[in-house]
Scaffold this active site. Structure first.
Site, mmCIF file in Angstrom:
data_model
loop_
_atom_site.group_PDB
_atom_site.id
_atom_site.type_symbol
_atom_site.label_atom_id
_atom_site.label_comp_id
_atom_site.label_asym_id
_atom_site.label_seq_id
_atom_site.Cartn_x
_atom_site.Cartn_y
_atom_site.Cartn_z
ATOM 1 N N ASP A 124 0.702 -1.035 -0.140
ATOM 2 C CA ASP A 124 0.253 -0.007 -0.122
ATOM 3 C C ASP A 124 1.054 1.170 0.318
ATOM 4 O O ASP A 124 2.231 1.270 0.252
ATOM 5 C CB ASP A 124 -0.781 -0.390 1.529
ATOM 6 C CG ASP A 124 -1.894 -0.828 1.436
ATOM 7 O OD1 ASP A 124 -2.639 -1.444 1.891
ATOM 8 O OD2 ASP A 124 -2.376 -1.286 0.460
ATOM 9 N N GLU A 181 -13.945 -5.726 -2.866
ATOM 10 C CA GLU A 181 -13.922 -5.562 -0.982
ATOM 11 C C GLU A 181 -14.731 -6.129 -0.629
ATOM 12 O O GLU A 181 -16.155 -5.692 -0.995
ATOM 13 C CB GLU A 181 -13.578 -3.926 -0.655
ATOM 14 C CG GLU A 181 -12.054 -3.695 -1.449
ATOM 15 C CD GLU A 181 -11.799 -1.879 -1.230
ATOM 16 O OE1 GLU A 181 -12.584 -1.429 -0.515
ATOM 17 O OE2 GLU A 181 -10.871 -1.415 -2.024
#
Lengths: 290, 255
Positions: free
Chosen positions: A10, A129
Site C-alpha cells: 500500500d 472489497e
C-alpha cells in the site's frame, strides 16, 4: 501449478504504508526497497495499491512503477484510483503488467468490458472489497471498505468474470489489517463460482493463514502485506543506522523463502527450490543507507 | 600487435509497437540482457535492427486489426521470410500462426502452420471449474527439446525452469519440429516455446519471468551478435509459406 504469493504494497506518496485497524496508517519504508527484496527472495508477483488515489481520483504511482519495473522482473499489478482507459494506459506504459479496478467498475460495469477489449483479459483484475452481512452473504464495498455498493460480492464477481476480467482480487474488509487470517468461506465461495483465478487478500497474520486460504479457501494466489512487511522491516533494520521498528502484536512475520518452504512442506506447491538462499542478504547497494 | 577493435557493439533490437503489449517491460529486459532497444513501426527503422521483438497482450483479432491498420503485416512477413531473427511473445507468438479461433476464424501472419485455440474449462462439475482460465502464473517449461539446450548449455543441471504465463489461448503448431518446449495446463500439453529457423516464440513472458526469462533474452541477443542479422528462413525448403498452404489445402491436408 504452483500457487502464487504476492506481496501487497500500500503506497501513499513516496512511502510504503500499512493500515492498522483502529490505528490508521503506519509508514514502513520505501516501496522500491521492499519490492527489490521481495523479488530477490522469490516473490511471484507484486501488487501496488495507491491508497490515497480514491481521495484525489487519480493514481500517482507512475514514477514508483517505472523504477520498480526496471529492476524487478516479475509481474506488477497496480491499483487505486484508475477511473478511465487513459488512467490504465498511463500505468501500463509506466511498466505495470496488470491493473486492478474497483470503484470505476462498480459505478459503470461496462468499464470492465471496455478495459478488457482494449487491454486484454489477462491485464484486467477486478478488485472486490467484501464485507460480511448479518444474513451470511457478502456485500461489495469501495474506498478501502468504507463505501457500500449494495452489490452482492459473489454475483458481482460472476458478472466481472463474464465481462472478461482475467482475475478477481478478493479482499475481506473484516479481516484486512487484523492478522486474524483470511475469510476462508468468502474465498471459497468466490473461487468455486468463477472460472478465473482468485487472489485472496487481507488478514494473514501467520504462515498457517496463507495455507488455509489455499487449501480450504481454494484461492489460486494469495496477496500478503503485514506478514512479509514486518519481516522485511526487521531485516532492513539490521542495516547499521536504521531505527528499530515497532512490531505488531498479532503478526508472526515471515520471510518469503521461509513462507514458501513452509507451504511446500504442507501440501501447497510453490515456485521454490530448497537450495535457494535464505534471502538474508545485504540490501542492494542502491538502497543502503536511505 | 594491435588489439582487435570491439566488433560486437550491443545489438540493436527493434520492439514492434502496434498498440498492444507491455513495451516498457520488454525494453527493460533487453537492457538487462545487454542490448539496445528501440520502439518502432517503421520499415526504414526496422532495416537497422539486428533482431525484432513482437510483443502482444490481448485478443488475436484486435492484434491483427492493429497490424493491418499500421501496415505491418506485409513488413513482418517480409522480415521473417528474409531470415531476420524475430522473438515473438505471448499474443505475438499466437499471431504467427495461420489462424486464430477467437470469435470465429481470423487470419494470422501465416508464418507457422497451425492454429490457436482456447483452454476449455466450461464443463463445470458441482464444485466449479477444475482449472482456471486465463492460465495465470508460473509454470514449468520442458527442457527435453531445443529450448532445454538453449537454457542449459552445461549438462547435468536438473533444476526446473519456471516461466510466467498469462493467456487464455494456446497455439497448436502443425509441425512437431516447430515445438521447442511444452508446458502442461488444464489437461493439455501445449507448446510454450516455438522455434522455426529465425523465428522464436514464447507463450510465456520472458520479460517478467525473473532471472530465467532474462537468461532467455540474453541467449537470444547473443545469437543476434553471431548471426549478424541473417538467419535461416523459416519456410519449408525455401518455398513461400502461402504457396505451401495452398498446395496443402488442395491436397486436402488442411481442413
Amino acid at each position: 501449478m504452483p500457487l502464487r504469493i504476492i506481496p501487497r504494497l500500500d503506497i501513499k506518496g513516496p512511502n510504503l504504508v500499512k493500515g492498522i485497524q483502529l490505528e490508521g496508517l503506519r509508514v514502513l519504508g520505501r516501496p522500491e526497497e521492499f519490492a527489490w527484496h521481495y523479488y530477490d527472495s522469490g516473490a511471484d508477483e507484486l501488487l501496488y495499491m495507491d491508497v490515497v488515489a480514491s481521495l484525489y481520483g487519480r493514481n500517482s504511482l507512475t514514477e514508483i512503477i517505472a523504477r520498480t519495473s526496471s529492476e524487478v522482473f516479475i509481474p506488477l499489478t497496480v491499483g487505486g484510483g484508475l477511473r478511465t482507459l487513459d488512467d490504465i494506459s498511463a500505468v501500463l506504459d509506466a511498466g505495470a503488467d496488470k491493473v486492478a479496478v474497483n470503484t470505476a467498475a462498480v459505478e459503470r460495469p461496462e468499464f470492465v468490458s471496455e478495459a478488457v477489449r482494449h487491454f486484454g483479459a489477462s491485464t484486467i483484475v477486478l478488485s472486490i472489497e467484501a464485507k460480511r452481512q448479518p444474513d451470511g452473504s457478502w456485500r461489495a464495498y469501495t474506498d478501502n471498505g468504507r463505501i457500500p455498493t449494495g452489490l452482492d460480492a459473489l454475483e458481482w464477481a460472476v458478472e466481472a468474470a463474464d465481462r472478461g476480467a482475467g482475475e478477481i482480487l478478493l479482499t475481506s474488509v473484516d479481516r484486512e489489517g487484523t492478522g486474524d487470517g483470511f475469510d476462508v468461506n468468502l474465498v471459497r465461495a468466490v473461487a468455486r463460482r468463477v472460472g478465473v483465478p482468485v487472489i485472496a487478500c487481507g488478514g494473514a497474520g501467520r504462515m498457517e493463514h496463507v495455507r488455509d486460504a489455499i487449501i480450504h479457501g481454494e484461492a489460486d494466489a494469495v496477496a500478503v502485506a503485514s506478514l512479509l512487511h514486518y519481516d522485511t522491516v526487521r531485516w532492513l533494520a539490521s542495516t547499521p543506522g536504521r531505527p528499530t521498528p515497532a512490531g505488531f502484536a498479532r503478526i508472526s512475520p515471515s520471510s518469503m523463502p521461509r513462507l514458501k518452504r513452509y507451504l511446500s512442506d504442507h501440501g501447497v506447491p510453490c515456485r521454490y527450490q530448497p537450495c535457494d538462499p535464505s534471502g538474508e542478504r545485504e540490501p542492494a547497494a542502491a538502497y543502503r543507507g536511505h | 600487435m594491435t588489439l582487435p577493435v570491439n566488433e560486437n557493439p550491443r545489438p540493436r533490437i527493434a520492439v514492434i509497437d502496434y498498440g498492444v503489449g507491455n513495451l516498457a517491460s520488454v525494453r527493460q529486459a533487453c537492457a538487462a540482457a545487454g542490448a539496445e532497444s528501440f520502439v518502432t513501426r517503421c520499415r526504414e527503422e526496422l532495416d537497422g535492427a539486428a533482431g525484432v521483438v513482437l510483443p502482444g497482450v490481448g485478443a488475436f483479432g484486435s492484434a491483427m486489426d492493429c497490424l493491418r491498420a499500421a501496415d505491418l503485416v506485409g513488413l513482418l512477413r517480409d522480415l521473417a521470410l528474409a531470415g531476420r531473427p524475430i522473438l515473438a511473445i505471448c499474443l505475438g507468438m499466437q499471431i504467427l500462426m495461420e489462424r486464430g479461433a477467437e470469435g470465429g476464424d481470423q487470419e494470422g501472419l501465416d508464418l507457422i502452420r497451425g492454429d490457436v485455440v482456447r483452454f476449455d474449462n466450461t464443463s463445470a462439475g458441482g464444485d466449479g471449474p477444475s482449472f482456471k482460465v486465463p492460465h495465470m502464473g508460473w509454470n514449468e517449461v520442458s527442457t527435453s527439446g531445443w529450448y532445454g539446450r538453449l537454457a542449459r548449455p552445461e549438462p547435468g543441471s536438473d533444476a526446473r525452469i519456471m516461466m510466467y504465463f498469462a493467456h487464455s489461448f494456446y497455439t497448436r503448431p502443425r509441425d512437431r519440429e516447430d515445438v521447442a518446449s511444452t508446458t502442461d495446463y488444464g489437461g493439455v500439453r501445449f507448446c510454450s516455446v516455438l522455434k522455426r529457423g529465425n523465428i522464436l516464440g514464447c507463450q510465456f513472458h520472458p520479460e517478467r519471468s525473473g532471472p530465467a526469462g532474462l537468461a532467455l533474452f540474453r541467449a537470444w541477443a547473443r545469437g543476434l551478435d553471431r548471426q549478424g542479422g541473417k538467419g535461416v528462413s523459416p519456410v519449408l525448403n525455401g518455398q513461400d509459406a502461402r504457396t505451401t498452404r495452398n498446395r496443402d489445402r488442395e491436397a486436402g491436408v488442411i481442413c
